[in-house]
Design an enzyme around this catalytic site. Structure first.
Site, PDB file in Angstrom:
ATOM      1  CG  ASP A   2      32.025  72.417  48.619  1.00  0.00           C
ATOM      2  OD1 ASP A   2      30.956  72.522  47.973  1.00  0.00           O
ATOM      3  OD2 ASP A   2      32.603  71.335  48.791  1.00  0.00           O
ATOM      4  CG  ASN A   4      27.165  78.137  47.863  1.00  0.00           C
ATOM      5  OD1 ASN A   4      27.577  78.484  48.953  1.00  0.00           O
ATOM      6  ND2 ASN A   4      27.652  78.615  46.725  1.00  0.00           N
ATOM      7  CD1 TRP A   7      23.927  77.630  54.905  1.00  0.00           C
ATOM      8  CD2 TRP A   7      22.373  78.370  53.465  1.00  0.00           C
ATOM      9  NE1 TRP A   7      23.345  78.739  55.457  1.00  0.00           N
ATOM     10  CE2 TRP A   7      22.386  79.223  54.602  1.00  0.00           C
ATOM     11  CE3 TRP A   7      21.484  78.646  52.437  1.00  0.00           C
ATOM     12  CZ2 TRP A   7      21.549  80.320  54.717  1.00  0.00           C
ATOM     13  CZ3 TRP A   7      20.633  79.741  52.558  1.00  0.00           C
ATOM     14  CH2 TRP A   7      20.680  80.569  53.675  1.00  0.00           C
ATOM     15  CB  SER A  48      37.837  73.472  34.322  1.00  0.00           C
ATOM     16  OG  SER A  48      38.835  74.373  34.665  1.00  0.00           O
ATOM     17  CG  ASN A  50      31.762  74.031  39.258  1.00  0.00           C
ATOM     18  OD1 ASN A  50      32.197  75.030  39.838  1.00  0.00           O
ATOM     19  ND2 ASN A  50      31.690  72.856  39.878  1.00  0.00           N
ATOM     20  NE  ARG A  53      28.498  72.050  40.642  1.00  0.00           N
ATOM     21  CZ  ARG A  53      28.427  72.306  41.931  1.00  0.00           C
ATOM     22  NH1 ARG A  53      27.411  72.990  42.393  1.00  0.00           N
ATOM     23  NH2 ARG A  53      29.359  71.908  42.756  1.00  0.00           N
ATOM     24  CB  SER A 174      38.279  70.312  44.188  1.00  0.00           C
ATOM     25  OG  SER A 174      37.743  69.349  45.054  1.00  0.00           O
TER      26      SER A 174
END
Ligand code: FPP
Length: 229
Positions: A2, A4, A7, A48, A50, A53, A174
């Site tokens: 987690d 990214n 960042w 499952s 994601n 997004r 999660s």
């Protein structure tokens, strides 16, 4: 893996840039684990959930699979890495399915370290798929126990994880390996995934070594040594 997105944001870059760096962090971490004699590393690359997004991020992540396989497969295979994919492959594109198949076939005889990539994976999905497979095999309710159901779980080829590391500062599981982490030691770090490397891994391992694992039992004091003169 987690952090990214954050960042990349800190560097005024698009989230995808963070995911790209995330792949490099993953390859570094596989190498670091193999160098330390760790035989199994499992990473959560796409859950499952994601799919919720934005579509450009989802398609970016799917494209990254193809790039990562073509860029790193030969190197990982040479390093003795066995790659396994866990998750529901039915919803991913033919191209992604084919890239994963290629990675698995090219590394199936390697045993130095097994890298399991959870992709379109959810811990609850895993329990449901295992139950369905057991039922389809004709397993009767009275025959179903933990050991029997465990054989149908997606990661039945691997031991349960000793250590669960989550980067990025969130303190939750999660929907990752719900069944398998029953007795894992949990370690949370604020380090964003693209910054993860040898030093962070060593800090997590040092923390793990200091834990007392009782697996629901009690700590037994060693029997006193009897010395007869
Ligand atoms: C979570 O960070 C990260 C992901 C959902 C994707 C992880 C994927 C990679 C590291 C690439 C791996 C790819 C392959 C091909 C194995 P986030 O986006 O939720 O970050 P944030 O919490 O900072 O927004």
């Amino acid at each position: 893996m987690d952090g990214n997105g954050r960042w990349a944001k800190k560097r005024f870059m698009p989230r995808f840039f963070g995911h790209k760096q995330g792949v490099d962090a993953l390859v570094r971490t596989v190498q670091a684990c193999a160098d330390r004699g760790i035989e199994y590393l499992t990473v959560f690359a796409f859950s499952s959930e994601n799919w919720k997004r934005p579509s450009d991020e989802v398609s970016g992540l799917m494209g990254l699979v193809l790039v990562a396989v073509s860029k790193y497969l030969t190197k990982l295979a040479k390093e003795g890495v066995r790659i396994r994919i866990v998750g529901d492959r039915s919803a991913v594109s033919d191209k992604v399915r084919e890239a994963w198949g290629q990675a698995e076939r090219a590394t199936e005889h390697n045993r130095r370290i097994t890298l399991s990539v959870a992709f379109n994976y959810g811990g609850r999905w895993d329990v449901v798929q295992a139950t369905r497979c057991a039922l389809a095999d004709g397993v009767q309710p009275e025959q179903l126990d933990e050991a029997r159901l465990g054989r149908y779980m997606a990661m039945s080829y691997a031991p349960d994880p000793d250590l669960f590391i989550r980067t990025g500062g969130e303190v939750r599981i999660s929907n990752f390996l719900l069944w398998q982490v029953a007795y894992s030691e949990l370690y949370f770090t604020a380090c964003l995934w693209p910054d993860f490397g040898d030093a962070e891994l060593d800090a997590a391992l040092a923390d793990f070594r200091a834990r007392e694992r009782r697996f629901g039992g009690v700590k037994l004091e060693p029997a006193p040594q009897v010395v007869s003169a």
